[in-house]
Design a protein around this motif. Sequence first.
Motif, short mmCIF file in Angstrom:
data_model
loop_
_atom_site.label_atom_id
_atom_site.label_comp_id
_atom_site.label_asym_id
_atom_site.label_seq_id
_atom_site.Cartn_x
_atom_site.Cartn_y
_atom_site.Cartn_z
N LEU A 238 -13.80 30.69 106.49
CA LEU A 238 -12.53 29.96 106.44
C LEU A 238 -12.82 28.47 106.33
O LEU A 238 -13.84 27.99 106.78
CB LEU A 238 -11.71 30.24 107.71
N GLY A 239 -11.91 27.74 105.75
CA GLY A 239 -12.07 26.29 105.71
C GLY A 239 -11.45 25.67 104.47
O GLY A 239 -10.99 26.36 103.57
N VAL A 240 -11.47 24.34 104.45
CA VAL A 240 -10.96 23.58 103.31
C VAL A 240 -12.12 23.35 102.35
O VAL A 240 -13.16 22.82 102.74
CB VAL A 240 -10.37 22.23 103.77
N TYR A 241 -11.96 23.78 101.09
CA TYR A 241 -13.05 23.66 100.12
C TYR A 241 -12.86 22.48 99.18
O TYR A 241 -13.81 22.02 98.55
CB TYR A 241 -13.21 24.98 99.35
N CYS A 242 -11.63 22.02 99.07
CA CYS A 242 -11.37 20.92 98.15
C CYS A 242 -10.09 20.24 98.64
O CYS A 242 -9.10 20.93 98.90
CB CYS A 242 -11.19 21.49 96.75
N ASP A 243 -10.12 18.93 98.80
CA ASP A 243 -8.94 18.23 99.30
C ASP A 243 -8.87 16.83 98.72
O ASP A 243 -9.45 15.89 99.25
CB ASP A 243 -8.99 18.17 100.84
N LYS A 244 -8.17 16.71 97.59
CA LYS A 244 -8.04 15.39 96.95
C LYS A 244 -6.92 14.60 97.59
O LYS A 244 -6.74 13.43 97.30
CB LYS A 244 -7.80 15.56 95.45
#
Lengths: 250, 68
Positions: A238-244
Amino acid sequence: METVFDRPHALSDVVTNFCPGCTHGIITRLVAEVLDELGMEGKAVGVAPVGCSVMAYNFYECDMQEAAHGRAPAVATGIKRVHPENLVFTYQGDGDLAAIGTAETVHAAARSENITIIFVNNAIYGMTGGQMAPTSLVGQVTQTTPYGRKVEDQGYPIRMSEMLSTLEGSAYIERVAVDSVPNIRKAKAAIKKAFQCQLDKKGFSLVEVLSTCPTNWGKSPEEALDWLRENMMPQYPLGVYCDKLSKEGE
Amino acid sequence: MARVTFRADRCKGCGLCTTVCPKKIVIMDTETINEKGFHPATVIEMEKCIGCAMCATICPDCVIKVER
Ligand SMILES: Cc1ncc(C[n+]2csc(CCOP(=O)(O)OP(=O)(O)O)c2C)c(N)n1
Ligand code: SF4
Ligand code: SF4
Ligand code: SF4
Ligand SMILES: [Mg+2]
């Protein structure tokens, strides 16, 4: 007394076709809760896939369009380009998104289409009776891998979130799960963030949700949640893989 | 004071709500069968309910309404 929990307004008052304890039902509701909270009544358009969520066009109070198997990102692209002021989302299973629809998914991300994909990964083809999906785990017993998925024959599971986050076009990609109440709350926050990403015109967003298929996994709904935690989470962290959104600052 | 209401006709008897209630007051009503053919979930000792909505949050079928 004040109501602290009730059926969201954006969710039609219908009985879903989902099996007892299938977490597709939770994810379907979370999307509706977020539509309510963002005030999207009359502004959202959803695209339904082929798979157990094929009837999604009956589940939401917003406009819905059915797509051919795997083509939801292409259909959503067309809708969004013609109606850029609308919030456009797809709801797709792993067979739909990561098998027959891989090309549509990858190219929508590469083009940074300003759409949001809700990707329900249950490591199996649920609707058709439990065949192996590209996301099925090594060793997983399915209808088409009765002795377990073997790397020599069927290769390795695809991690879609990781793969898509390497593309410059992706703006927000997170993997969540709906195996527990805290994780359900986090999943909702992720869906909200992805929709906000689209409203802020940042480009392609996707939330991968680890989900159960008690029926085809041959487990009770509660055992299926344990199986998800013990087997899917190590393969699909689980987690954030891309966050512009955060990267670019306010 | 809190109150949970179950739409028993909509319950698919999956039991997930019974696994998350911190007060352990949600049970499957094995005395009843709804029109779908399932034993629906119900609440015993409503006075112990704290209105946390954990049961409603995990319910895949929007059976439960929570008031506080
Ligand atoms: C063009 C085409 N090929 C194959 C099928 C058969 N089919 C229906 S649903 C499905 C896979 C569904 O799996 P998934 O997307 O993971 O959804 P789930 O049911 O697991 O939620 C397949 C292969 C179809 N309907 N159309
Ligand atoms: S077959 Fe699996 S994914 Fe489809 S509704 Fe039933 S439990 Fe859910
Ligand atoms: S609201 Fe909380 S305490 Fe009340 S029945 Fe549901 S889970 Fe139990
Ligand atoms: S979680 Fe919902 S559908 Fe499942 S037993 Fe409880 S009330 Fe019924
Ligand atoms: Mg699937």
